[in-house]
Design a protein around this motif. Structure first.
Motif, mmCIF file in Angstrom:
data_model
loop_
_atom_site.group_PDB
_atom_site.id
_atom_site.type_symbol
_atom_site.label_atom_id
_atom_site.label_comp_id
_atom_site.label_asym_id
_atom_site.label_seq_id
_atom_site.Cartn_x
_atom_site.Cartn_y
_atom_site.Cartn_z
ATOM 1 N N MET A 23 0.774 -1.364 0.308
ATOM 2 C CA MET A 23 0.134 -0.200 0.035
ATOM 3 C C MET A 23 1.112 1.248 0.265
ATOM 4 O O MET A 23 0.008 2.222 -1.178
ATOM 5 C CB MET A 23 -0.996 -0.193 1.379
ATOM 6 N N VAL A 24 1.776 1.287 0.589
ATOM 7 C CA VAL A 24 2.406 2.237 0.695
ATOM 8 C C VAL A 24 3.493 2.613 -0.165
ATOM 9 O O VAL A 24 3.508 3.536 -1.056
ATOM 10 C CB VAL A 24 4.104 2.405 1.528
ATOM 11 N N VAL A 25 4.389 1.617 -1.236
ATOM 12 C CA VAL A 25 4.446 1.667 -2.508
ATOM 13 C C VAL A 25 3.930 2.434 -3.444
ATOM 14 O O VAL A 25 4.168 3.412 -4.028
ATOM 15 C CB VAL A 25 5.307 0.002 -3.051
ATOM 16 N N SER A 26 2.221 1.880 -3.805
ATOM 17 C CA SER A 26 1.635 2.138 -4.241
ATOM 18 C C SER A 26 0.940 4.087 -4.557
ATOM 19 O O SER A 26 0.915 4.377 -5.268
ATOM 20 C CB SER A 26 0.172 1.619 -4.542
ATOM 21 N N GLU A 27 1.532 4.142 -2.904
ATOM 22 C CA GLU A 27 0.246 5.471 -2.937
ATOM 23 C C GLU A 27 1.991 6.771 -3.173
ATOM 24 O O GLU A 27 1.200 7.615 -3.317
ATOM 25 C CB GLU A 27 0.268 5.454 -1.265
ATOM 26 N N ILE A 28 3.060 5.941 -2.751
ATOM 27 C CA ILE A 28 4.231 7.061 -3.090
ATOM 28 C C ILE A 28 4.194 6.760 -4.676
ATOM 29 O O ILE A 28 4.293 8.168 -5.227
ATOM 30 C CB ILE A 28 5.126 6.053 -2.525
ATOM 31 N N ARG A 29 3.445 5.649 -5.744
ATOM 32 C CA ARG A 29 4.594 5.998 -6.738
ATOM 33 C C ARG A 29 2.758 6.693 -7.676
ATOM 34 O O ARG A 29 3.197 7.461 -8.300
ATOM 35 C CB ARG A 29 3.848 4.470 -6.840
ATOM 36 N N ARG A 30 1.732 6.622 -6.784
ATOM 37 C CA ARG A 30 0.401 7.172 -7.229
ATOM 38 C C ARG A 30 0.615 8.730 -7.053
ATOM 39 O O ARG A 30 0.734 9.361 -7.869
ATOM 40 C CB ARG A 30 -0.645 6.500 -6.346
ATOM 41 N N CYS A 31 1.566 9.193 -5.991
ATOM 42 C CA CYS A 31 1.836 10.746 -6.054
ATOM 43 C C CYS A 31 2.903 11.146 -6.774
ATOM 44 O O CYS A 31 2.810 11.712 -7.438
ATOM 45 C CB CYS A 31 2.521 11.220 -4.182
ATOM 46 N N LEU A 32 3.956 10.496 -7.227
ATOM 47 C CA LEU A 32 5.006 11.046 -7.465
ATOM 48 C C LEU A 32 4.557 10.848 -8.710
ATOM 49 O O LEU A 32 5.121 11.340 -9.949
ATOM 50 C CB LEU A 32 6.294 9.417 -7.709
ATOM 51 N N GLU A 44 1.819 11.572 -10.586
ATOM 52 C CA GLU A 44 0.575 12.740 -10.263
ATOM 53 C C GLU A 44 1.440 13.941 -9.954
ATOM 54 O O GLU A 44 0.685 14.687 -10.118
ATOM 55 C CB GLU A 44 0.134 12.946 -9.581
ATOM 56 N N GLY A 45 2.755 13.843 -9.978
ATOM 57 C CA GLY A 45 3.220 15.113 -9.260
ATOM 58 C C GLY A 45 3.216 15.789 -8.577
ATOM 59 O O GLY A 45 3.050 16.823 -8.387
ATOM 60 N N ILE A 46 2.467 15.386 -7.159
ATOM 61 C CA ILE A 46 1.732 16.221 -5.789
ATOM 62 C C ILE A 46 2.546 15.574 -4.516
ATOM 63 O O ILE A 46 2.945 14.459 -4.703
ATOM 64 C CB ILE A 46 0.049 15.471 -5.855
ATOM 65 N N GLU A 47 2.299 15.888 -3.725
ATOM 66 C CA GLU A 47 3.121 15.933 -2.654
ATOM 67 C C GLU A 47 2.784 14.938 -1.710
ATOM 68 O O GLU A 47 1.271 14.408 -1.731
ATOM 69 C CB GLU A 47 3.050 17.512 -1.723
ATOM 70 N N PHE A 48 3.598 13.908 -0.974
ATOM 71 C CA PHE A 48 3.303 13.193 -0.706
ATOM 72 C C PHE A 48 3.388 12.559 0.887
ATOM 73 O O PHE A 48 4.766 13.104 1.435
ATOM 74 C CB PHE A 48 3.567 11.492 -1.035
ATOM 75 N N GLN A 49 2.902 13.138 1.672
ATOM 76 C CA GLN A 49 3.415 12.139 3.380
ATOM 77 C C GLN A 49 2.339 11.032 4.279
ATOM 78 O O GLN A 49 1.680 10.778 3.545
ATOM 79 C CB GLN A 49 2.647 13.987 4.404
ATOM 80 N N GLY A 50 3.930 10.682 5.181
ATOM 81 C CA GLY A 50 3.012 9.537 5.740
ATOM 82 C C GLY A 50 3.997 9.218 6.895
ATOM 83 O O GLY A 50 4.983 9.479 6.750
ATOM 84 N N ILE A 109 -12.116 -10.975 4.916
ATOM 85 C CA ILE A 109 -12.121 -9.398 4.090
ATOM 86 C C ILE A 109 -12.062 -9.160 2.835
ATOM 87 O O ILE A 109 -11.137 -9.864 2.373
ATOM 88 C CB ILE A 109 -10.706 -8.792 4.088
ATOM 89 N N GLN A 110 -13.344 -8.327 1.997
ATOM 90 C CA GLN A 110 -13.560 -9.201 1.029
ATOM 91 C C GLN A 110 -13.291 -7.271 0.198
ATOM 92 O O GLN A 110 -13.647 -7.188 -0.492
ATOM 93 C CB GLN A 110 -14.935 -8.471 0.821
ATOM 94 N N SER A 111 -12.671 -6.714 0.764
ATOM 95 C CA SER A 111 -12.324 -5.119 0.775
ATOM 96 C C SER A 111 -11.210 -5.544 -1.526
ATOM 97 O O SER A 111 -10.471 -5.854 -0.513
ATOM 98 C CB SER A 111 -11.779 -4.137 1.025
ATOM 99 N N SER A 112 -11.511 -5.004 -2.358
ATOM 100 C CA SER A 112 -11.118 -4.656 -3.105
ATOM 101 C C SER A 112 -9.293 -4.084 -2.780
ATOM 102 O O SER A 112 -8.265 -4.266 -3.864
ATOM 103 C CB SER A 112 -11.415 -3.881 -4.272
ATOM 104 N N ASP A 113 -9.553 -2.602 -1.405
ATOM 105 C CA ASP A 113 -7.720 -2.527 -1.700
ATOM 106 C C ASP A 113 -7.313 -3.420 -0.589
ATOM 107 O O ASP A 113 -6.473 -3.262 -0.347
ATOM 108 C CB ASP A 113 -8.278 -1.912 -0.723
ATOM 109 N N TYR A 114 -7.810 -4.639 -0.292
ATOM 110 C CA TYR A 114 -7.215 -5.517 0.565
ATOM 111 C C TYR A 114 -6.178 -6.016 -0.168
ATOM 112 O O TYR A 114 -6.246 -7.125 -1.096
ATOM 113 C CB TYR A 114 -8.024 -6.642 1.539
ATOM 114 N N CYS A 115 -4.440 -6.114 0.773
ATOM 115 C CA CYS A 115 -2.943 -7.156 0.084
ATOM 116 C C CYS A 115 -4.064 -8.824 -0.025
ATOM 117 O O CYS A 115 -3.606 -9.041 1.291
ATOM 118 C CB CYS A 115 -2.338 -6.813 0.537
ATOM 119 N N GLY A 116 -4.001 -9.095 -1.316
ATOM 120 C CA GLY A 116 -4.248 -10.931 -0.737
ATOM 121 C C GLY A 116 -3.126 -11.811 -0.711
ATOM 122 O O GLY A 116 -2.998 -13.193 -0.496
#
Length: 509
Positions: free
Chosen positions: A1-10, A12-18, A94-101
């Motif tokens: 989840m962290v890597v994908s969020e960092i990758r998304r921010c990079l 899209e050219g937006i700031e990441f904080q976590g 857990i059935q959430s699509s966001d959950y890492c299988g």
């Protein structure tokens, strides 16, 4: 989840904080407050990214508290914390699509089918993802499987001695980072007489073996000596053999497997040689036995050699009786009932040379470096590197293109030392170097990298002033022993310098 969020921010050219939960080398948890700030150029595109990390102690009990490895600082989606906590509780409902299988898999499947197939460096990184992964990757049996899959069974067998007190996790880390590398100097007993130079030495387990050499008035020597490093007081002793090869110097001595050694070529009483002899050091009556082989290469000296799979001898280059430098590469499979030399045909070969090194990495790949090479009508010290994969259907030499800062690579040299690390990287040092460069300076390269880069390796301790390839042995994959490295005179063999690449089993910590 962290890597994908960092990758998304990079992207899209937006700031990441976590805020992430990381682990120190000793397993202690720490908070990592991470901020990534993109910098935009005049055209609006991202030109640089500024990264800021703030670490603080995490006073939590990992055995009782489920702490998220990533906490989002702004409102985004909903359940990263909850999902990570559910992961630690092994909740497959857990059935959430966001959950890492991947976290729905059992520990056994994760360890044996996934983690064991990763590199030691990747496993160490995954250990900082969450509490469950941290506990899984701490298992020493898993770490051994990781090392064996990454480096090969033969390598891990040689490393077994180093793990008795250190552990596979720590050993893998130290051989990857070389953080524990250090020099030390010690003396041993016994005598190698008559005195000599231009001998050849190699390691068989924890024993150093020396054969031949050039005595007084260029007299070729034919005796064998052994130094047992496991003895309480190591000392050189002559091996009583029932038969010896003709005396020689400028030859190569290589370890095959178990307690077997192989000698090739060199300069003897009657001139240059191209014969092959093998010895079982642990035999009840050790005897050098000549290997009758078809189609041998030209007689030579100051060539390089190495072994593949503990059974195949590879010989490259060297110098003929008339002084002509060679550029050929031959292979001899010693498992055959009637061994026959086979020249490896290539459409292009490196310039002919002597005094170079040839190392094995990645099981079937050869790394050639340096030597005195032919350059037009001249013979010059070389700093070029070449690679070949003999496992391919049509093996070909190609020059290794390296990157990095100018003057970082090793200066041109010959008769140097090349050390193959279990992880495939190679250390170069010592030899005959032009100018005022120090033979003790270590250089590191990974030929398997997409863009191989030379790096300088600074190691504390007392290094040798001189080091020669034919009088340096690699013991167990973690120790490099340099014979006679104080004055440059090879016949002072009671003085050894050791490059320890990992913590010794008898060291604290």
């Amino acid at each position: 989840m962290v890597v994908s969020e960092i990758r998304r921010c990079l992207s899209e050219g937006i700031e990441f904080q976590g805020e992430l939960l990381n682990f120190r080398k000793d397993g202690a948890p720490v908070y990592n407050r991470l901020r990534l700030i993109p910098m935009h150029g005049d055209d609006g595109s991202v030109t640089h990214v500024i990264g800021i990390q703030l670490f603080s102690e995490a006073n939590i009990d990992l055995s009782n508290i489920s702490y998220p490895v990533y906490k989002q600082q702004s409102n985004h989606r909903h359940s990263i914390q909850d999902l990570n906590s559910a992961t630690l509780e092994h909740a497959p409902k857990i059935q959430s699509s966001d959950y890492c299988g991947i976290f729905q898999l059992s520990d056994e499947v994760l360890a044996h089918n996934i983690l064991s197939r990763l590199s030691p460096r990747d496993v160490a990184s995954i250990g900082s993802v969450c509490t469950r992964m941290h506990e899984l990757t701490k298992n020493d049996h898993l770490r051994k499987m990781v090392c064996q899959n990454a480096w090969g069974r033969d390598v891990t067998v040689r490393l077994e001695m180093s793990t008795k007190m250190v552990g596979w996790g720590r050993l893998a880390r130290e051989l990857t980072t070389l953080e524990a590398a250090s020099w030390r100097k010690f003396t041993v007993g016994g005598r190698v007489e008559p005195s000599r130079c231009n001998f050849s030495a190699c390691a068989v387990g924890n024993r150093l073996v020396l054969f031949g050499g050039e005595g007084v008035n260029m007299q070729p020597m034919d005796d064998t000596f052994v130094l047992n490093l496991e003895a309480a007081r190591p000392e050189w002793r002559r091996v009583k053999v029932s038969a010896s090869p003709p005396g020689r110097w400028g030859h190569t001595l290589s370890w095959l497997n178990g307690s077997w050694l192989v000698v090739f070529g060199g300069c003897g009483q009657q001139g240059l040689l191209n014969d092959v002899f093998v010895l079982d050091l642990d035999a009840q009556q050790p005897t050098w036995r000549e290997v009758a082989s078809e189609g041998p290469p030209l007689p030579r000296s100051w060539h390089s050699s190495c072994t593949l799979d503990g059974s195949k001898l590879v010989v490259s280059g060297g110098c003929t009786e008339s002084g002509v430098l060679l550029s050929d590469t031959f292979l001899l499979d010693l498992t055959k009932e009637k061994p026959a030399w086979r020249e490896i045909p290539t459409s292009w070969s490196p310039p002919s040379r002597l005094g170079h090194t040839m190392s094995v990495y990645g099981a079937t790949k050869l790394f050639m470096y340096g030597g005195l090479a032919k350059s037009g009508s001249l013979r010059l010290r070389s700093s070029d590197a070449y690679i070949m994969d003999v496992g391919e259907d049509s093996p070909q030499w190609r020059q290794l293109a390296t990157t990095g800062f100018p003057n970082v690579g090793p200066p041109p040299r010959l008769d140097h030392v090349a050390v193959s690390l279990p992880c495939g990287r190679i250390i170069i040092f010592g030899g005959s170097i032009a100018g005022l460069h120090s033979p003790a300076q270590l250089f590191l390269i990974d030929p398997a990298e997409e863009k191989p880069t030379w790096r300088i390796l600074n190691v504390p301790g007392q290094p040798p002033k001189f080091a020669w390839g034919h009088s340096t042995c690699v013991v167990g994959g973690t120790r490099v022993l340099v014979l006679g490295g104080h004055t440059g005179e090879e016949w002072i063999l009671n003085e050894l310098h050791e490059l320890c690449l990992a913590s010794r089993p008898d060291e604290d910590g």
